[in-house]
Motif scaffolding. Structure first.
Motif, mmCIF file in Angstrom:
data_model
loop_
_atom_site.group_PDB
_atom_site.id
_atom_site.type_symbol
_atom_site.label_atom_id
_atom_site.label_comp_id
_atom_site.label_asym_id
_atom_site.label_seq_id
_atom_site.Cartn_x
_atom_site.Cartn_y
_atom_site.Cartn_z
ATOM 1 N N LEU A 70 55.152 36.349 30.994
ATOM 2 C CA LEU A 70 54.284 36.135 32.034
ATOM 3 C C LEU A 70 54.407 38.366 32.407
ATOM 4 N N SER A 124 46.226 34.708 39.253
ATOM 5 C CA SER A 124 47.405 33.567 39.553
ATOM 6 C C SER A 124 46.982 31.982 38.968
ATOM 7 N N ILE A 125 45.469 31.978 38.886
ATOM 8 C CA ILE A 125 44.930 30.263 38.121
ATOM 9 C C ILE A 125 45.273 30.612 36.110
ATOM 10 N N ARG A 171 59.682 37.269 35.896
ATOM 11 C CA ARG A 171 58.670 36.968 35.203
ATOM 12 C C ARG A 171 58.375 37.366 34.166
ATOM 13 N N ARG A 198 54.435 19.737 39.231
ATOM 14 C CA ARG A 198 53.527 19.455 38.042
ATOM 15 C C ARG A 198 54.795 20.618 36.497
ATOM 16 N N GLU A 230 48.194 32.692 35.325
ATOM 17 C CA GLU A 230 49.207 32.883 34.619
ATOM 18 C C GLU A 230 49.299 31.324 34.939
ATOM 19 N N ALA A 231 49.034 30.397 35.390
ATOM 20 C CA ALA A 231 49.635 28.971 35.496
ATOM 21 C C ALA A 231 48.953 28.306 34.281
ATOM 22 N N ASN A 232 47.498 28.815 33.973
ATOM 23 C CA ASN A 232 47.392 28.629 32.331
ATOM 24 C C ASN A 232 48.298 28.335 31.493
ATOM 25 N N PHE A 288 55.288 28.792 41.328
ATOM 26 C CA PHE A 288 54.976 30.537 41.501
ATOM 27 C C PHE A 288 55.298 30.437 43.282
ATOM 28 N N PHE A 338 51.764 29.377 45.050
ATOM 29 C CA PHE A 338 51.899 27.419 43.565
ATOM 30 C C PHE A 338 50.418 27.885 42.814
ATOM 31 N N ASN A 339 50.138 28.394 42.841
ATOM 32 C CA ASN A 339 48.734 28.698 41.904
ATOM 33 C C ASN A 339 48.309 27.304 40.885
ATOM 34 N N LEU A 340 48.231 26.120 42.258
ATOM 35 C CA LEU A 340 47.782 24.965 41.621
ATOM 36 C C LEU A 340 45.881 24.987 41.398
ATOM 37 N N TYR A 341 45.714 24.006 40.778
ATOM 38 C CA TYR A 341 44.026 24.115 39.776
ATOM 39 C C TYR A 341 43.251 24.044 40.980
ATOM 40 N N PRO A 342 42.443 24.697 41.627
ATOM 41 C CA PRO A 342 41.908 24.032 43.377
ATOM 42 C C PRO A 342 40.751 23.025 43.390
#
Lengths: 224, 247
Positions: free
Chosen positions: B55, A124-125, B50, B154, A127-129, B88, B91-95
């Protein structure tokens, strides 16, 4: 035991300094070497993947003591060539040889830890990139690398502690680290407590290292 | 020549190994149009959305986004992704980054905005989704609905022409679903071109210009929400609506 420490205070402190500096330099230089190898292992493609695989398994497959002998005594075999290359000052010095062996060894283990944590980053990370159009370099530097290192810290910490204790092997190639000093003091006094004193020094160093690692880990509270 | 179409999908086919995920899918989306894609799970809705920003790749057919036809060329993918933002399901946020840093990372690194401009823009969009108060928090400190609203902000920070939503509320509790749908409705009202894969039929009825119903990798029916919910043309859609609305 305190009397034994006080009698040889200067030697113990100098041994402590040698062990600490060897450990610190081996951790840092090993990490610098391990990073590209770990990335190549994680990508696992092309020539770089093959070379990284070869490196890791070559050095993980060789006992540190054997590597140490090969670097220190083995270099003597080529002293003429090393002189003509202008590298003899490095290989004639036991400290540098020992450091080199430590770095080559720990880099293999650190690379595997880095590979594991890079591969463990959820898709998922990535994919965000992609969706945010980050370039590969930005994605690595700003996203994948910091997440991977935070996840790798417990494993790296373990490796750093093992490395700290592995420096004691260097006493065999004439280095006066803690173990080297303990051997010398024992030969002077035939007092076995010299090794207890050495062991206590290692324990203290491990605790200091652990304290540092805990501080660094606590800065990554988000990773919980 | 400029095209009035935001997205044009022609005879798209996609296989995962022997599984035929998308079968001859053809769909066009006009600029400013709001499309809701619905259908049972496994029907290819997420795969389709997608594919739109690359993607997922596709085997045959063509896909054009804002006049750019998708290939597997990296530069083309970047052009398409610059136009189409993605939200998504998870969410797929950067942690490791705060909400604000999540929103400014790509604008500063990819769009080359200066830091102050990127922060100002991010704060504007965060307040628009009601997240300005949480700008300094890490994703792990937020509820699902808050995370999704941050993720929408974002995505908007990249100034896309089209927003793609891949089941944005499926991982949320009912209260959070409402928060996120409010943000999406607000965006729709603002004229953003939107393609949403969602099970939220209330949102579909309220915000969609057209509803695309998919089943087994095919588009079965495309209709206005009024007709789709009141008098669907196909039996498959009727059965689906009875299932979803029935309880």
């Amino acid at each position: 035991m305190l009397d034994l420490w006080l009698d040889y205070k200067d030697l113990w402190l100098s041994g402590l300094k040698v062990t600490a500096s060897l450990t610190l330099l081996a951790i840092l230089l090993g990490f610098v070497l391990a990073l590209p190898i770990g990335v190549a292992r994680a990508r696992n493609r092309g020539l770089s993947g093959v070379l990284a695989y070869g490196y890791v398994n070559f050095f993980r497959g060789m006992p540190l003591l054997v590597l140490l002998f090969l670097v220190y005594y083995g270099a003597g075999e080529f002293s003429r060539d090393l002189r003509s290359l202008g590298l003899w000052w490095f290989f004639r010095d036991a400290y540098y040889c020992g450091l080199l062996a430590l770095v080559l060894n720990t880099a293999a283990y650190q690379a595997e830890i880095i590979r594991g944590s890079l591969n463990g980053i959820p898709s998922s990370i990535r994919e965000a990139n992609a969706a945010l159009n980050l370039t590969r370099w930005t994605a690595f530097r700003r996203v994948l690398f910091p997440i991977a290192i935070a996840r790798a810290l417990p494993g790296l910490g373990n490796e750093f502690i093992l490395l700290l204790k592995a420096t004691s092997l260097l006493a065999i190639i004439t280095i006066f680290d803690l173990m080297g000093q303990a051997r010398f003091i024992f030969s002077e006094t035939f007092d076995l407590r010299a090794y207890y004193v050495a062991a206590l020094h290692y324990l203290v160093l491990v605790l200091v290292l652990e304290w540092f690692l805990r501080r660094i880990e606590s800065r990554n509270a988000w990773a919980a | 020549m400029a095209t009035p179409l935001a997205i044009s999908i022609q005879a798209l086919d996609k296989h995962y190994g022997s599984f035929h995920a998308l079968k001859d899918v053809t769909l066009t989306v006009a600029k400013g149009e709001r499309i809701v894609i619905c259908g049972p799970s496994g029907s290819g809705k997420s795969t389709l959305i997608r594919c739109i920003n690359g993607l997922e790749d596709h085997q045959s057919g063509s896909l054009t986004v804002d006049g750019v036809t998708l290939t597997d060329d990296a530069a083309v993918l970047r052009q398409v992704r610059a136009r189409a933002g993605m939200v998504f399901q998870h969410f797929n946020l950067y942690p490791h980054l705060s909400v604000l840093d999540n929103c400014t990372l790509s604008p500063t690194c990819t769009l080359r905005l200066d830091k102050a401009t990127a922060r100002r823009q991010a704060m504007e969009l965060l307040s628009r989704v009601g997240m300005a108060d949480h700008a300094g928090k890490f994703p792990s400190q937020l509820s699902g609905g808050q995370q999704q609203r941050a993720a929408i902000a974002r995505s908007l920070c990249m100034m896309p022409d089209i927003m793609l939503f891949d089941e944005p509320t499926s991982a949320l509790d009912p209260e959070s679903i409402g928060e996120v749908l409010d943000v999406m409705t607000d965006l729709a009202r603002d004229g953003m071109t939107m393609v949403c894969v969602t099970h939220e039929m209330g949102f579909a009825r309220k915000a969609a210009d057209r509803i695309v119903f998919m089943d087994a990798g095919q588009i079965v029916e495309v209709n206005t929400p009024e007709t789709f919910f009141a008098a669907p043309e196909t039996d498959r859609a009727r059965a689906f609506i009875n299932q979803v609305i029935g309880h």
